[in-house]
Structures are given as C-alpha cells and as structure tokens.
Design a protein around this motif. Structure first.
Motif, PDB file in Angstrom:
ATOM      1  N   ARG A  86      -1.889  -1.733  -4.432  1.00 56.42           N
ATOM      2  CA  ARG A  86      -1.530  -1.566  -5.905  1.00 56.42           C
ATOM      3  C   ARG A  86      -1.438  -2.835  -7.401  1.00 56.42           C
ATOM      4  O   ARG A  86      -2.304  -2.287  -7.790  1.00 56.42           O
ATOM      5  N   GLN A 138      -4.704   5.039  -8.591  1.00 58.99           N
ATOM      6  CA  GLN A 138      -4.806   3.513  -8.563  1.00 58.99           C
ATOM      7  C   GLN A 138      -5.702   2.411  -8.188  1.00 58.99           C
ATOM      8  O   GLN A 138      -5.080   0.860  -7.571  1.00 58.99           O
ATOM      9  N   THR A 139      -6.332   2.954  -7.988  1.00 60.91           N
ATOM     10  CA  THR A 139      -8.183   1.943  -7.733  1.00 60.91           C
ATOM     11  C   THR A 139      -7.805   1.155  -8.848  1.00 60.91           C
ATOM     12  O   THR A 139      -8.075   1.609 -10.163  1.00 60.91           O
ATOM     13  N   LEU A 163      -6.319   3.302  -1.054  1.00 61.14           N
ATOM     14  CA  LEU A 163      -5.655   3.452  -2.760  1.00 61.14           C
ATOM     15  C   LEU A 163      -6.268   4.586  -2.681  1.00 61.14           C
ATOM     16  O   LEU A 163      -6.647   5.169  -2.971  1.00 61.14           O
ATOM     17  N   ILE A 169      -1.707   7.927   1.766  1.00 54.01           N
ATOM     18  CA  ILE A 169      -3.029   7.707   1.594  1.00 54.01           C
ATOM     19  C   ILE A 169      -3.401   8.887   1.624  1.00 54.01           C
ATOM     20  O   ILE A 169      -3.890   9.910   2.661  1.00 54.01           O
ATOM     21  N   LEU A 177       0.482  -1.772   0.166  1.00 50.14           N
ATOM     22  CA  LEU A 177      -0.111  -0.017   0.344  1.00 50.14           C
ATOM     23  C   LEU A 177       0.783   1.204  -0.052  1.00 50.14           C
ATOM     24  O   LEU A 177       2.000   0.978   0.432  1.00 50.14           O
ATOM     25  N   CYS A 206     -11.875   0.567  -3.228  1.00 44.99           N
ATOM     26  CA  CYS A 206     -10.151   1.065  -2.589  1.00 44.99           C
ATOM     27  C   CYS A 206      -9.936   2.030  -1.763  1.00 44.99           C
ATOM     28  O   CYS A 206      -8.698   2.821  -1.950  1.00 44.99           O
TER      29      CYS A 206
END
Length: 398
Positions: A357, A98-99, A94, A58, A54, A91
């Motif tokens: 990811r 990145q989702t 993320l 974030i 991860l 997600c």
C-alpha cells in the motif's frame, strides 16, 4: 394433448425464451469473441494474513471493459490515460483506490486536471499478450496517453506465456476436447461466453494467492556477488532484451497510430546495487539462481533496452557492466519515466517486485508529477498549433 405434455412444452418454450433474452442481453455486455477478452466486471476476493504491507481483505471488481478503475467517461474533454502491464500494474493484491493508477488519478484530479485512468494490467501478462490486447483497447478507449510498465514477465521470453494465451478463447489452445468444444460454442454464443468468462475469472482469483509469494522471506543468496558473473548474465540476456525492445516499439507504433502518446516506465525491484540501512540488497536472494545485484542487472538490461528518452532533463543511460557502468547521454526515442533509478525503499515492497500500500501510494504520486509535465507539454503544443491560425485571423484585411 395431455397435461404433462403441455407443461413440458411450456417449460421448453419458456426456457428457449429465457435463453434468447439472455443471449440478447449478453451480446450487449460481453465482448465479442474475435479478439482478446478482458472479463467485464471480473472480480478478485480473498483474505490473507501473512504480511502487514497488504490489506487483510482483498476485494475488487473491474469495470464493464474489464479494466480496473472507474467507468470510461463520455465527456470528450477528459484526458484518458491507459496503463498497460502485468501484476505490478494491475496491483493484483491491492484494493480499489490503493493501486498506483488510482493514486495517480486522484493526485492529478486534486491538482485540477480532468483525467481518467484505466488500469489494463493483468497478472502474468507479457508484451506478447499486449500486442494482441492493445488494438481492441485502443479502439474502445481512445486514450491520450498509454503508460507501459513491463520487464519481469518478458525476461528470457521467446513466445507467449499461458496468461498471454488465456486472453483469447481460441479452441485450439485448450488441452481437452471438452474445453475445445465449449470454446467453439462460446465463440458463437455470448451467453456461453459470459459463463466461460465468469468461470475463468473465478479460477484466476483462486490462482492469485498461490502465484504471489505472500510469505516472502529475505535471506542471503548462496551465490556470491561477482562482477564477472553479473557481466556474463547481462551478455546472455541482451538478445532477449533486443527482442523485447522490438515488441515495445511495435506497441508504440500502434499507440501513435491511434493518436496517443506512448510512455515507457522502467521497472524497479527491491534488490540491486542500492543502499539500505538494514539490508544488503546486493546479496539478497532474488531467485534460486540469482543474487540481488545479478537479477537487478538482468532486469536493468531490459529497462535500458526501452528507456532511451527520459523525461528528466539530465538523465543518463548505463552501458557496459552494471558494476562499472559508463555514463553517456541518452539518445532520443520513446519517452521514459525511469523509476528503476530512484532509491529503493524496502518497506514499499511486499515481495521482490510488488508494491504494498505504501509503495503504490508513493509510486502513484511520483508518476503524477511526470504525467502532469506531459499534460503541460501537450497543452503547450496545442496552444502553439492554434496560435498561427489566430494570427492569420488577426491579420485579415478589414
């Protein structure tokens, strides 16, 4: 009038004017209170250091509709895809880009398709919450396709969970008298509603890190793999799975009534009757009560309840015991992207069911392949519908 009284009056009038202006602006931005609410521009910001699958930092922000992804385009020629589900759709941990919905949109765009993908996933949301959330989303987004990724949040569920209930500012759902009073005021004032939503978003951000097991450790379950126990677990969950199917069918009816195409995605998990070079995915502990293969079989019961018309040409459905399944042709019903049947890659996950990811990137590309097939099918159907009209024009008397 005394000077202090004039100043006090000016302050009061200024405050009232500011509140009135704020109310006018808030009514243009904040969703109405007569339905489920996703906070506009809701944000998650936190740091974590416990796993390399991860991002360390974030930080993401939703759009004006409360959805992850870009703003809704005004161009009617863009195909609109709405993704609905829980944290594995959102997600949650993320960043933007990145989702798997982000990756799917990017992949389809690179292939020459004009698409917009809105991510309506929400951590903890079950199909109970989606039944109330979907109608206003359909009217505001007017999607062409709706992808439904559900399962884990619906296991053994017979009523809405707290996350489902939190979507609406229903005064009766708050445990305290003060909270109920604030919610009643929020239903009347968009400015108060904006403040409540901002505080709710902050509270959820703090809860995200606690809810997800970032320090997920793989260990062997104390419950041995036993085919009879697996079969008993599946039988116990079949009534719940049937209720889940009915809720998904209700979602599909709403989607079709809005002129969109519903597509079910089966939910994959790290554990199960798969093979791995380094892990025994059957014996791993999935929950305190279930080893890997038992939990997979339970989730597979929910997956099979809704996955009845696969998009792959030779797809099959499992019936009976997951360890001794009988293979039969899949009957026609909801279109299904059967991700749960794909090989499990442990390095794609950061816990039991959430993708890191690398996993999200892989899933986004896989789903882009399926969606591209749907787009081609949709174009073919439009061409076929237009052809009779063209033939009629070509054969008119001259």
């Amino acid at each position: 009038m005394a000077a202090w009284a004039k100043r006090l009056l000016a302050l009061a009038l200024g405050t009232l004017a500011a509140l009135a202006l704020g109310e006018v602006v808030a009514r243009r931005v904040v969703p109405p209170a007569n339905g489920p609410i996703l906070e506009p521009y809701r944000r998650l910001a936190l740091e974590q250091t416990q796993t390399n699958r991860l991002p360390r930092r974030i930080d993401w922000r939703a759009n004006s509709l409360g959805l992850r992804g870009p703003e809704l385009p005004a161009d009617s020629g863009v195909t609109r895809i709405l993704c609905l589900g829980g944290s594995t759709t959102e997600c949650t941990l993320l960043n933007d880009g990145q989702t798997w919905p982000d990756v799917m949109q990017e992949e389809l765009t690179q292939r020459g398709h004009r698409v917009w993908v809105g991510n309506a996933g929400r951590d903890g949301l079950s199909t109970y919450g989606q039944l109330s959330l979907l109608p206003p989303l359909l009217s505001r987004v007017r999607p062409d396709f709706v992808l439904l990724l559900n399962g884990p949040n619906d296991i053994a569920r017979t009523a809405p969970n707290p996350e489902d209930r939190d979507l609406a500012l229903e005064p009766e759902l708050h445990p305290s008298a003060w909270g109920r009073a604030v919610r009643r005021l929020a239903r009347q004032s968009a400015l108060v509603r904006a403040l409540v939503l901002a505080l709710r978003s902050l509270r959820r951000s703090e809860a995200y890190a606690r809810r997800h097991d970032l320090a997920f450790e793989l260990h062997v379950s104390p419950h041995p793999v036993n085919a009879e126990a697996v079969g008993d677990s599946v039988m116990a969950h079949r009534p719940y799975a049937e209720s889940y199917r009915l809720r998904v069918d209700s979602l599909a009816v709403m989607i079709r009534a809005a002129g969109a195409v519903p597509v079910v995605i089966t939910h994959s998990v790290l554990v199960g009757p798969h093979t791995s070079d380094s892990l025994d995915l059957q014996a791993l502990a999935a929950t305190p009560l279930h080893n890997g293969v038992t939990y997979w079989a339970i989730l597979d019961t929910y997956n099979r309840a809704v996955c009845r018309e696969a998009l792959t040409p030779y797809s099959l459905i499992r019936l009976g015991s997951p360890l001794g399944a009988t293979l039969l042709p899949k009957p026609l019903s909801l279109p299904c992207i059967d991700l749960a049947q794909q090989p499990t890659r442990p390095h794609h996950y950061y816990d039991l069911m959430h993708l890191g990811r690398v996993g999200a990137q892989h899933q986004g590309r896989v789903l882009a392949d399926y969606v591209e097939t749907l787009l081609a099918q949709q174009k073919l159907e439009r061409d076929q519908q237009q052809q009779p009209a063209k033939d009629t024009l070509d054969h008119r008397p001259r």
